[in-house]
Design a protein around this motif. Structure first.
Motif, mmCIF file in Angstrom:
data_model
loop_
_atom_site.group_PDB
_atom_site.id
_atom_site.type_symbol
_atom_site.label_atom_id
_atom_site.label_comp_id
_atom_site.label_asym_id
_atom_site.label_seq_id
_atom_site.Cartn_x
_atom_site.Cartn_y
_atom_site.Cartn_z
ATOM 1 N N ASP A 1 0.721 -1.260 -0.054
ATOM 2 C CA ASP A 1 -0.127 -0.059 0.006
ATOM 3 C C ASP A 1 0.959 1.200 0.185
ATOM 4 O O ASP A 1 2.049 1.200 0.551
ATOM 5 C CB ASP A 1 -1.110 0.100 1.301
ATOM 6 N N GLY A 2 0.002 2.303 -0.562
ATOM 7 C CA GLY A 2 0.962 3.753 -0.329
ATOM 8 C C GLY A 2 1.678 4.136 -1.704
ATOM 9 O O GLY A 2 2.306 5.230 -1.566
ATOM 10 N N ARG B 1 0.086 7.928 -2.372
ATOM 11 C CA ARG B 1 0.620 8.643 -1.625
ATOM 12 C C ARG B 1 1.886 8.899 -2.090
ATOM 13 O O ARG B 1 2.435 10.369 -2.077
ATOM 14 C CB ARG B 1 0.445 8.361 -0.227
ATOM 15 N N ARG C 1 -12.198 2.263 -8.014
ATOM 16 C CA ARG C 1 -11.498 3.400 -8.296
ATOM 17 C C ARG C 1 -11.759 4.034 -9.528
ATOM 18 O O ARG C 1 -12.442 3.427 -10.371
ATOM 19 C CB ARG C 1 -9.885 2.969 -8.052
HETATM 20 MG MG MG Z 1 -4.046 2.556 -0.552
#
Ligand code: MG
Ligand code: IPE
Ligand code: IPE
Length: 238
Positions: A16-17, A20, A67
């Protein structure tokens, strides 16, 4: 024995990430996904080198379809490209490739690459690399329940024969050992519908590091922490 030298036999990762990581650099989210593929390669090679038995990577959840269409399309394109390009990594490292999830729900060209990869690597004897694609932990349990019900209806199984073992045999992860270590990058303290059944006694490691920055050194830190843990499975140490 499920482990050698304090190393986990099966590592599962919630990668994850990516979004970001990109936003923090003023880049489009997709750049994070592209960079994340490099981490996949490095972590896969490092785990194979360390003789980890299985590495399971959460690449696309059944909830990720929600999404924006553009992002989903890019992810599917990247996935296909990854499968084609990484065949070399897989073969060079004697890795056996496999998948879990509702594969039939993926675009056909992706399904085709998956089938090719599985076929070409099926006689490899090293680490198992398992990608969780269109995967949801609850769906996995639902699908297993459905298969069991079908067998009961066909008279192949009696309800009283249903136990943890028969349920497990009907999961996508049939024949695989449960993860010993679950790593989540990106800092969220949740499991996001990943391997709900399989992680009941798995050790958790959450790092704030975003997936594109998760490389060998970060993996080593997680492995060091894991090695120092005491797994009790509800018992007490004698
Ligand atoms: Mg995520
Ligand atoms: C993980 O990164 C990749 C997938 C879920 C496909 P994210 O895209 O979730 O990145 P963040 O969590 O938004 O930063
Ligand atoms: C989990 O990440 C799914 C994958 C890494 C494939 P998400 O970004 O989808 O999870 P949430 O939305 O933070 O729970």
């Amino acid at each position: 024995m499920s482990e050698q030298n304090g190393l986990p036999s099966h590592i599962a990762i919630i990668m994850d990430g990516n979004g970001r990581w990109a936003s923090n650099r003023g880049l489009a989210r997709v750049r994070g996904h592209i960079e994340g593929v490099k981490s996949v390669r490095e972590i896969t090679e490092e785990c194979a080198r360390r003789h980890i038995e299985q590495l399971t990577l959460y690449a696309f959840s059944s909830e990720n379809w929600s999404r924006p269409r553009f992002e989903v399309a890019i992810l599917m394109r990247l996935l296909r490209r990854y499968l084609i390009r990484e065949l070399k990594t897989i073969m060079n490292n004697n890795i056996r490739f496999t998948v879990i999830g509702r594969i039939e729900g993926l675009p056909e060209d992706v399904q085709k690459e998956i089938a090719t990869e599985i076929e070409l690597s099926k006689n490899n004897t090293g680490m198992i690399l398992c990608l969780a694609l269109n995967y949801g932990g609850r769906t996995e349990i639902v699908d297993a329940a459905r298969r069991l019900a079908q067998k009961v209806q066909e008279g192949k199984l009696r309800p009283e024969d249903i136990n943890e073992e028969t349920l497990k045999e009907n999961m996508y992860t049939a024949g695989m050992r449960d993860p010993d270590l679950l790593i989540r990058t990106g800092g969220e303290m949740r499991v996001s519908n990943f391997l709900l059944w399989e992680i009941s006694y798995t050790e958790l490691w959450v790092t704030p590091v975003y997936w594109p920055d998760f490389r060998k050194e970060q993996l080593e830190e997680a492995l060091r922490d894991y090695a120092a843990r005491e797994r009790r499975y509800g018992g007490i140490l004698q």
